[in-house]
Design a protein around this motif. Structure first.
Motif, short mmCIF file in Angstrom:
data_model
loop_
_atom_site.label_atom_id
_atom_site.label_comp_id
_atom_site.label_asym_id
_atom_site.label_seq_id
_atom_site.Cartn_x
_atom_site.Cartn_y
_atom_site.Cartn_z
N ALA A 20 0.83 -1.21 0.00
CA ALA A 20 0.00 0.00 0.00
C ALA A 20 0.86 1.26 0.00
N LYS A 21 1.94 1.25 0.78
CA LYS A 21 2.85 2.39 0.82
C LYS A 21 3.52 2.60 -0.54
N CYS A 22 3.91 1.53 -1.19
CA CYS A 22 4.52 1.62 -2.52
C CYS A 22 3.54 2.23 -3.52
N VAL A 23 2.29 1.82 -3.45
CA VAL A 23 1.25 2.38 -4.33
C VAL A 23 1.07 3.87 -4.04
N GLN A 24 1.12 4.25 -2.76
CA GLN A 24 1.01 5.67 -2.40
C GLN A 24 2.17 6.47 -2.98
N VAL A 25 3.37 5.92 -2.89
CA VAL A 25 4.55 6.60 -3.44
C VAL A 25 4.37 6.78 -4.95
N ALA A 26 3.97 5.73 -5.64
CA ALA A 26 3.79 5.79 -7.10
C ALA A 26 2.68 6.77 -7.49
N SER A 27 1.64 6.84 -6.68
CA SER A 27 0.49 7.69 -7.01
C SER A 27 0.78 9.18 -6.89
N PHE A 29 2.99 10.67 -8.49
CA PHE A 29 3.55 11.11 -9.76
C PHE A 29 2.53 10.97 -10.87
N GLU A 30 2.63 11.85 -11.87
CA GLU A 30 1.70 11.76 -12.99
C GLU A 30 2.17 10.77 -14.06
N SER A 31 3.43 10.39 -14.01
CA SER A 31 3.96 9.42 -14.97
C SER A 31 3.27 8.07 -14.84
N LYS A 32 3.27 7.32 -15.92
CA LYS A 32 2.83 5.93 -15.88
C LYS A 32 4.00 5.13 -15.32
N ILE A 33 3.76 4.35 -14.27
CA ILE A 33 4.82 3.60 -13.60
C ILE A 33 4.43 2.13 -13.58
N TYR A 34 5.38 1.28 -13.99
CA TYR A 34 5.14 -0.16 -14.02
C TYR A 34 6.24 -0.89 -13.27
N VAL A 35 5.87 -2.03 -12.68
CA VAL A 35 6.82 -2.91 -12.03
C VAL A 35 6.71 -4.26 -12.73
N GLU A 36 7.88 -4.79 -13.14
CA GLU A 36 7.91 -6.07 -13.82
C GLU A 36 8.68 -7.08 -12.99
N TYR A 37 8.11 -8.28 -12.87
CA TYR A 37 8.80 -9.38 -12.22
C TYR A 37 8.42 -10.66 -12.94
N ASP A 38 9.42 -11.43 -13.30
CA ASP A 38 9.21 -12.67 -14.03
C ASP A 38 8.48 -12.34 -15.33
N THR A 39 7.30 -12.85 -15.55
CA THR A 39 6.58 -12.56 -16.80
C THR A 39 5.44 -11.57 -16.59
N LYS A 40 5.33 -11.02 -15.37
CA LYS A 40 4.23 -10.11 -15.06
C LYS A 40 4.69 -8.66 -15.10
N ASN A 43 0.77 -2.17 -13.15
CA ASN A 43 0.74 -0.74 -12.85
C ASN A 43 1.11 -0.56 -11.38
N ALA A 44 2.15 0.23 -11.11
CA ALA A 44 2.60 0.43 -9.73
C ALA A 44 1.59 1.21 -8.90
N LYS A 45 0.59 1.79 -9.53
CA LYS A 45 -0.44 2.54 -8.82
C LYS A 45 -1.65 1.67 -8.47
N SER A 46 -1.57 0.39 -8.81
CA SER A 46 -2.66 -0.56 -8.56
C SER A 46 -2.29 -1.48 -7.40
N ILE A 47 -3.01 -1.37 -6.31
CA ILE A 47 -2.69 -2.21 -5.15
C ILE A 47 -2.91 -3.69 -5.46
N MET A 48 -3.96 -4.00 -6.21
CA MET A 48 -4.22 -5.40 -6.56
C MET A 48 -3.12 -5.94 -7.48
N GLY A 49 -2.70 -5.13 -8.43
CA GLY A 49 -1.63 -5.54 -9.33
C GLY A 49 -0.33 -5.79 -8.58
N MET A 50 0.01 -4.87 -7.69
CA MET A 50 1.25 -5.01 -6.93
C MET A 50 1.20 -6.23 -6.02
#
Length: 84
Positions: A20-27, A29-40, A43-50
């Motif tokens: 949740a804190k990571c999502v808050q940090v990402a949110s 910013f106005e930039s589109k932010i993504y986190v990639e791990y393995d094949t996934k 969106n870093a602004k999505s708590i469910m995604g993270m």
């Protein structure tokens, strides 16, 4: 677009608060932010995604951002996740 490899150093455990804190940090910013791990890629602004990434300390993820404040966004996310 700016990208950076980040080694996770935060403790995630059962609680969602680090995610949740990571999502808050990402949110901040106005930039589109993504986190990639393995094949996934999520969106870093999505708590469910993270949460779905299931990242744990010691793993390395790729963080990417695109937008006017992409450099600041990458730096903030990297600082929070572990690469000080």
């Amino acid at each position: 677009m700016t990208t950076k490899d980040v080694t996770i150093e935060i403790q995630q455990g059962v609680e969602t608060s680090p995610v949740a804190k990571c999502v808050q940090v990402a949110s901040q910013f106005e930039s589109k932010i993504y986190v990639e791990y393995d094949t996934k890629k999520v969106n870093a602004k999505s708590i469910m995604g993270m949460m779905a990434l299931g990242i744990i300390p010691g793993q390395t993820v790729k963080v990417s951002a695109e937008g006017n404040d992409e450099t600041q966004a990458i730096d903030s996310i990297a600082k929070y996740l572990g690469n000080k």
